[in-house]
Write an enzyme that holds these catalytic residues in place. Structure first.
Site, short mmCIF file in Angstrom:
data_model
loop_
_atom_site.label_atom_id
_atom_site.label_comp_id
_atom_site.label_asym_id
_atom_site.label_seq_id
_atom_site.Cartn_x
_atom_site.Cartn_y
_atom_site.Cartn_z
N LYS A 1 0.97 -1.04 -0.06
CA LYS A 1 -0.16 -0.21 -0.16
C LYS A 1 0.74 1.45 0.04
CE LYS A 1 -3.49 0.33 2.53
NZ LYS A 1 -4.42 0.39 3.76
N GLU B 1 7.05 -12.89 28.33
CA GLU B 1 6.15 -11.68 28.36
C GLU B 1 4.99 -12.33 28.83
OE1 GLU B 1 7.71 -9.72 24.23
OE2 GLU B 1 5.83 -10.51 24.14
N ASP C 1 -8.33 -3.97 4.97
CA ASP C 1 -8.72 -3.92 3.42
C ASP C 1 -8.94 -5.41 3.05
OD1 ASP C 1 -8.10 -1.38 3.29
OD2 ASP C 1 -5.94 -1.66 2.87
N HIS D 1 -3.59 -3.13 22.98
CA HIS D 1 -2.21 -2.92 23.79
C HIS D 1 -2.11 -2.00 25.18
CE1 HIS D 1 2.23 -3.20 24.82
NE2 HIS D 1 2.28 -4.02 23.82
N ARG E 1 -2.68 -9.49 28.20
CA ARG E 1 -2.99 -8.03 27.82
C ARG E 1 -4.38 -7.43 28.00
NH1 ARG E 1 0.28 -8.03 21.84
NH2 ARG E 1 2.17 -7.84 22.72
N HIS F 1 -4.56 -2.57 19.00
CA HIS F 1 -3.08 -2.97 18.56
C HIS F 1 -3.31 -4.13 17.75
CE1 HIS F 1 0.83 -4.15 19.12
NE2 HIS F 1 0.85 -5.19 19.74
N ARG G 1 -4.98 -12.78 22.10
CA ARG G 1 -3.78 -13.47 21.52
C ARG G 1 -2.82 -13.19 22.74
NH1 ARG G 1 1.04 -10.61 19.16
NH2 ARG G 1 0.06 -8.87 19.67
#
Length: 542
Positions: free
Chosen positions: A36, A116, A217, A238, A284, A345, A380
């Protein structure tokens, strides 16, 4: 003036997923990759944290699978999780073979692994705090030099081309109409296999960590083409994006919390222990809701992330990008707290695909954040996203290699018809609608939702879509117009999905339905022109 292009494979998107697919196919096929903007402006380039994979002898596939299932709040598809994790080590070895320079331990040849939120082991392989940039640089360098890969910068797909397959009664994808920004025209790209690798849709929200191109898109085009879309209500916010009027959308990587950073209220008090026993290392969705709750409770514009208790040399070594970026705004993270806010996010839902990345429409594939594989469930887990890009791109490449020679030749496709449209002198309509859409999505369909807010959003999106459809029908296409049309489609899908979920699960939290349902079900939206149905041939009789 060449306005029609013929390739074996057309890849829409130039991030980690698209480039991985291109490199895995280019030895045998002619491949076109559409970007793009400039090739390094997608979400991959800005990804900081790393890639989750089972690389340590003390870790295991089962542990990674279980951590992912736990973070996904009961909605992960275990077969997809296991498929992804079992292929994680091979994916990392392939990236290393492509020249990705992952960070090693201070002494020795072993790679440095970090930890994490949601992970029970150190399994995040990374390149300092700019992993996405390292991955994308290596892949794009190889793709740009490959003789069988043509990369078209500043080309944005408008819509997919469908036609009946000679070998079945179903429709197939045969290419796409593509807006050529440098030439200000719409070109036709034809291919036997078309892949959507356009990233997510977080630009539908006012505050986001994503670059400007994340306008959904691929999801919107697939929906218009008759593909099912799943779990769009699960938008990951996030927890920690830099709060500064000039920072726009700079992400403060989760790895800071993985290495011991604290979240603090304006008075310096830590608060995460009141929301989860894992404190700053909670998943998260929990951290984002906790920050959102405290900001609203206190009426504060932001909260703070503090890593100043760590040695300055440690911070400089592990987080050079964050340190340098914050210094641009006068924040020395080795001595000061970082002002942070949650921001949209990651899109956990997307186009429904199988383990080969195949959608409902024949010869159309979707990979990366555009797709719904079942890996992420209702939330996620950190650093599983780049892993999904590589694993599913390689799976799609294998399937395309095995099947493309059996695909019938493409029939004649009519060029784009712009004979009945004019140049617009009212582009203010686009900017106004763009701003209004993102604001009401943030206010009504954000981190915490209610039935009344979603009803307001439903009313607003219907009015906006009517205006956008009228504008699209009468004026020449432009980049902003195409993105606005797609954002409106994605916004509708998110709202519809959120309205249909009568519970709070993972990233979808409703004040009207705060409890978790006993039954975990995906939200599957089926378009009126569902591509999975047989082609209906109209007949007439006297």
């Amino acid at each position: 003036m060449k306005t029609q292009h013929q390739y074996d494979v057309l890849i829409i998107g130039s991030g980690a997923a698209g480039l991985t697919l291109a490199l895995n196919l280019a030895e045998r096929f002619q491949v076109a990759v559409l970007s793009k903007s400039d090739i390094n402006q997608g979400s991959t380039w800005f990804a900081q944290g790393g890639i989750a994979a089972v690389l340590d002898s003390e870790d295991s596939v089962e542990a990674h699978v279980n951590d992912t299932l736990d973070a996904g709040a009961g909605l992960c598809h275990e077969d997809s999780v296991r498929f992804t994790v079992e292929n994680s080590a091979d994916a990392i070895r392939w990236l290393i073979d492509q020249g990705v320079d992952f960070t090693r331990e201070a002494e020795g040849e072993d790679y440095h692994l970090t930890k994490e939120g949601g992970h029970s082991h150190r399994r995040i392989i990374h390149s300092a705090d700019a992993t996405g940039q390292a991955v994308h640089s290596a892949l794009s360098e190889r793709a740009l030099s490959h003789e069988n890969i043509d990369i078209y910068a500043h080309h944005i797909a408008v819509d997919l081309v469908k036609q009946p397959s000679p070998k079945s009664r179903k429709l197939r994808c045969a290419g796409a109409y593509v807006y050529n920004r440098p030439k200000d025209r719409v070109d036709l790209f034809q291919a036997k296999a078309v892949i959507l690798a356009t990233g997510g849709a977080s630009k539908v929200y006012l505050y986001t960590s994503n670059p400007d191109g994340a306008s959904g898109d691929g999801i919107a085009m697939a929906w218009r083409a008759g593909c099912r879309i799943a779990n769009m209500e699960f938008n990951q916010f996030h927890p920690t994006c830099l709060f500064h009027p000039k920072a726009k959308s700079f992400l403060i990587t989760e790895a800071l919390r993985g290495e011991g950073a604290y979240l603090r209220l304006p008075n310096g008090e830590r608060f995460m222990h009141r929301f989860d026993e894992r404190e700053e290392l909670a998943p998260r969705d929990i951290v984002a809701r906790a920050i959102d709750h405290e900001m609203k409770r206190l009426g504060s514009d932001c909260l703070y992330l503090d890593i100043s208790h760590k040695p300055e040399a440690f911070i400089a070594e592990h987080f050079p990008t964050v340190k340098a970026r914050c210094m641009e705004f006068g924040i020395d993270i080795s001595k000061e707290w970082i002002p942070v806010v949650p921001a949209a996010h990651y899109t956990c839902g997307g186009v429904v695909v199988d383990h080969n990345g195949q959608t409902d429409l024949q010869q159309l594939y979707a990979i990366g954040e555009t797709s719904f594989t079942g890996l992420h469930g209702a939330n996620r887990m950190a650093s599983n996203s780049l892993l999904e890009c590589i694993v599913y791109a390689q799976a799609a490449a294998r399937h395309i290699s095995e099947t493309i020679n059996n695909v019938a030749d493409i029939q004649t496709i009519a060029p784009w018809d712009a004979s009945r449209v004019t140049d617009s002198d009212e582009d203010v309509v686009i900017s106004h609608n763009w701003d209004e859409l993102r604001r009401f999505m943030w206010d009504y369909v954000g981190i915490v939702r209610t039935r009344k807010r979603l009803e307001r959003a439903t009313h607003r999106i219907k009015l906006l879509q009517k205006e956008i459809a009228e504008y699209y029908s009468n004026y020449k296409v432009s980049n902003d117009q195409i993105e606005l049309r797609n954002l409106a489609t994605v916004a509708e899908l998110i709202i519809r999905s959120a309205m249909g979920r009568k519970e709070s699960r993972g990233l979808h939290y409703s004040l009207d339905y705060p409890d978790l349902s006993n039954v975990a079900k995906d939200t599957i939206l089926v378009p009126m022109n569902f591509a999975g149905q047989d082609l209906i041939v109209s007949t007439s009789s006297k």
